[in-house]
Design a protein around this motif. Sequence first.
Motif, PDB file in Angstrom:
ATOM      1  N   VAL B  95       0.840  -1.208   0.000  1.00 19.12           N
ATOM      2  CA  VAL B  95       0.000   0.000   0.000  1.00 19.12           C
ATOM      3  C   VAL B  95       0.866   1.245   0.000  1.00 19.12           C
ATOM      4  N   TYR B  96       1.937   1.213   0.794  1.00 20.68           N
ATOM      5  CA  TYR B  96       2.866   2.338   0.871  1.00 20.68           C
ATOM      6  C   TYR B  96       3.450   2.652  -0.491  1.00 20.68           C
ATOM      7  N   LYS B  97       3.893   1.567  -1.213  1.00 19.94           N
ATOM      8  CA  LYS B  97       4.461   1.764  -2.545  1.00 19.94           C
ATOM      9  C   LYS B  97       3.434   2.396  -3.479  1.00 19.94           C
ATOM     10  N   ARG B  98       2.203   1.877  -3.406  1.00 18.45           N
ATOM     11  CA  ARG B  98       1.184   2.392  -4.322  1.00 18.45           C
ATOM     12  C   ARG B  98       0.931   3.880  -4.077  1.00 18.45           C
ATOM     13  N   LYS B  99       0.904   4.241  -2.804  1.00 17.82           N
ATOM     14  CA  LYS B  99       0.664   5.655  -2.475  1.00 17.82           C
ATOM     15  C   LYS B  99       1.784   6.527  -3.026  1.00 17.82           C
ATOM     16  N   ILE B 100       3.044   6.055  -2.836  1.00 17.35           N
ATOM     17  CA  ILE B 100       4.169   6.854  -3.327  1.00 17.35           C
ATOM     18  C   ILE B 100       4.105   6.969  -4.841  1.00 17.35           C
ATOM     19  N   GLU B 101       3.747   5.847  -5.495  1.00 13.52           N
ATOM     20  CA  GLU B 101       3.623   5.870  -6.951  1.00 13.52           C
ATOM     21  C   GLU B 101       2.644   6.949  -7.391  1.00 13.52           C
ATOM     22  N   GLN B 102       1.479   6.914  -6.767  1.00 13.74           N
ATOM     23  CA  GLN B 102       0.453   7.915  -7.107  1.00 13.74           C
ATOM     24  C   GLN B 102       0.987   9.327  -6.911  1.00 13.74           C
ATOM     25  N   HIS B 103       1.667   9.496  -5.807  1.00 10.70           N
ATOM     26  CA  HIS B 103       2.161  10.826  -5.477  1.00 10.70           C
ATOM     27  C   HIS B 103       3.161  11.302  -6.515  1.00 10.70           C
ATOM     28  N   ILE B 104       4.074  10.377  -6.890  1.00 12.69           N
ATOM     29  CA  ILE B 104       5.080  10.749  -7.892  1.00 12.69           C
ATOM     30  C   ILE B 104       4.393  11.119  -9.199  1.00 12.69           C
ATOM     31  N   GLY B 133      11.586   2.281   4.695  1.00 13.44           N
ATOM     32  CA  GLY B 133      10.616   3.053   3.931  1.00 13.44           C
ATOM     33  C   GLY B 133      11.244   4.048   2.977  1.00 13.44           C
ATOM     34  N   ASN B 134      12.581   4.229   3.068  1.00 14.40           N
ATOM     35  CA  ASN B 134      13.216   5.147   2.120  1.00 14.40           C
ATOM     36  C   ASN B 134      13.272   4.520   0.730  1.00 14.40           C
ATOM     37  N   ILE B 135      13.171   5.365  -0.286  1.00 16.89           N
ATOM     38  CA  ILE B 135      13.252   4.866  -1.655  1.00 16.89           C
ATOM     39  C   ILE B 135      14.708   4.678  -2.007  1.00 16.89           C
ATOM     40  N   GLN B 136      15.043   3.473  -2.513  1.00 22.34           N
ATOM     41  CA  GLN B 136      16.431   3.212  -2.877  1.00 22.34           C
ATOM     42  C   GLN B 136      16.657   3.453  -4.359  1.00 22.34           C
ATOM     43  N   ASN B 137      15.780   2.920  -5.193  1.00 23.31           N
ATOM     44  CA  ASN B 137      15.882   3.116  -6.629  1.00 23.31           C
ATOM     45  C   ASN B 137      14.540   3.582  -7.147  1.00 23.31           C
ATOM     46  N   LEU B 138      14.595   4.448  -8.136  1.00 24.83           N
ATOM     47  CA  LEU B 138      13.337   4.961  -8.698  1.00 24.83           C
ATOM     48  C   LEU B 138      13.466   4.965 -10.204  1.00 24.83           C
ATOM     49  N   LYS B 139      12.492   4.407 -10.877  1.00 22.69           N
ATOM     50  CA  LYS B 139      12.535   4.370 -12.339  1.00 22.69           C
ATOM     51  C   LYS B 139      11.201   4.882 -12.850  1.00 22.69           C
ATOM     52  N   ILE B 140      11.254   5.931 -13.666  1.00 24.71           N
ATOM     53  CA  ILE B 140      10.016   6.527 -14.171  1.00 24.71           C
ATOM     54  C   ILE B 140      10.023   6.415 -15.689  1.00 24.71           C
ATOM     55  N   GLU B 141       8.929   5.943 -16.246  1.00 24.95           N
ATOM     56  CA  GLU B 141       8.808   5.898 -17.702  1.00 24.95           C
ATOM     57  C   GLU B 141       7.865   7.010 -18.140  1.00 24.95           C
ATOM     58  N   LEU B 142       8.378   7.883 -18.996  1.00 24.85           N
ATOM     59  CA  LEU B 142       7.579   9.016 -19.463  1.00 24.85           C
ATOM     60  C   LEU B 142       7.167   8.779 -20.907  1.00 24.85           C
ATOM     61  N   SER B 143       6.098   9.416 -21.299  1.00 20.37           N
ATOM     62  CA  SER B 143       5.751   9.434 -22.726  1.00 20.37           C
ATOM     63  C   SER B 143       5.281  10.842 -23.056  1.00 20.37           C
ATOM     64  N   PRO B 144       5.400  11.244 -24.321  1.00 18.30           N
ATOM     65  CA  PRO B 144       4.968  12.588 -24.693  1.00 18.30           C
ATOM     66  C   PRO B 144       3.500  12.797 -24.373  1.00 18.30           C
ATOM     67  N   ASN B 145       3.199  14.013 -24.115  1.00 16.21           N
ATOM     68  CA  ASN B 145       1.839  14.321 -23.659  1.00 16.21           C
ATOM     69  C   ASN B 145       0.799  13.919 -24.712  1.00 16.21           C
ATOM     70  N   VAL B 146      -0.157  13.111 -24.296  1.00 18.21           N
ATOM     71  CA  VAL B 146      -1.120  12.563 -25.255  1.00 18.21           C
ATOM     72  C   VAL B 146      -2.081  13.635 -25.760  1.00 18.21           C
ATOM     73  N   GLU B 147      -2.410  14.537 -24.920  1.00 16.56           N
ATOM     74  CA  GLU B 147      -3.435  15.519 -25.304  1.00 16.56           C
ATOM     75  C   GLU B 147      -3.010  16.331 -26.519  1.00 16.56           C
ATOM     76  N   LYS B 148      -1.748  16.790 -26.501  1.00 11.12           N
ATOM     77  CA  LYS B 148      -1.268  17.603 -27.619  1.00 11.12           C
ATOM     78  C   LYS B 148      -1.299  16.810 -28.922  1.00 11.12           C
ATOM     79  N   LYS B 149      -0.858  15.545 -28.813  1.00  8.06           N
ATOM     80  CA  LYS B 149      -0.829  14.687 -29.986  1.00  8.06           C
ATOM     81  C   LYS B 149      -2.221  14.560 -30.599  1.00  8.06           C
ATOM     82  N   SER B 150      -3.146  14.253 -29.742  1.00  6.47           N
ATOM     83  CA  SER B 150      -4.504  14.045 -30.262  1.00  6.47           C
ATOM     84  C   SER B 150      -5.036  15.351 -30.877  1.00  6.47           C
TER      85      SER B 150
END
Lengths: 128, 207
Positions: B95-104, B133-150
């Motif tokens: 649950v903790y991980k999910r909350k942090i994910e959402q927050h990020i 509870g500290n984050i050791q590694n963080l990996k974020i996958e980004l994609s170009p903003n969908v709204e502009k594309k559409s």
Amino acid sequence: MEIFKIVGIGLIATVLSVVLKNQKPEISLQISVVTGLVIFIMIISKLASVVELLNMVARKIDMDLMYLTTILKIVGIAYIAEFGAQVCRDAGEGAIASKIELSGKILIMVLAIPILIALLNIILQLMP
Amino acid sequence: MFDFLKDWIKNIVILIIFITMLELLLPNSSMKKYVNMVVGLLLIIVILNPLVLIVNKNIDIENEVFKTSVEIDKNAVVLTHSNLEKTQENQMIQVYKRKIEQHIKERVLHNNPVDVKNVYMEIDEDQTSDNFGNIQNLKIELSPNVEKKSDNENLQPVSQILVDIKSNKENDTEHEQIDEQIVNQIREDMAEFYSINSKNVVINVKQ
């Protein structure tokens, strides 16, 4: 006459199973398992009445009920484990059958250990 | 004295008759050994019972048996209880991980014009350590903003397919450039906010 019913069911199932064995071995296996279950269910009511009678007699002659319940529990565990193991063995799964027997033995040991320890305590206290 | 002897003998005889009956009932198998052992123990207890009463009147066999069986039950309960605790800890960490994910996700989306596809992280799961509870590694996958594309797609007419592909490609490269600029900003922001070493923050841009 219960015995006629049981023998009849057993014979019919045996003939069916033997006939089907060459064409469909898996169906004959199922027939044998189900027949075992049916016979067991038919006979278990009689067994229950016998156990009930033993219980009643024991209560009447004022024996320590603890011993009796322990013995009956152990016999019940032995019976059920044995039955399940036999069904598994009929189906050709000897490994699962031996696991069932193992768990039955462990449960019997769990019931037996308190008695064993009590006996040890008594013997220790007899020798001051 | 006579009554006492009578009771004793009666108990023994009845128990032996009982045992023989039960041995008839038993299936003939490897179980028989174990049942015989327990039954033999009971017989010994019944035979020893009066001797014990002569030596020491305070002892109660039933009580003794009850005590040990309670002990065994208690141990079993303790075992299942520790399992429960473990599953509870795992759920808590999830649950903790999910909350942090959402927050990020919210934080990145709010500050930058990009879409967050996935967030992976490793956190310190050792409860005894100070950094729990500290984050050791963080990996974020980004994609170009969908709204502009559409928006772009909507603007262009369907008939001009060839032009459409070209313009899309150009748009994508533009977005990529923007993302390259933004990536560093996001990384610094994450490293600062969650106090992670900025080397451990990995940001991928997906098309």
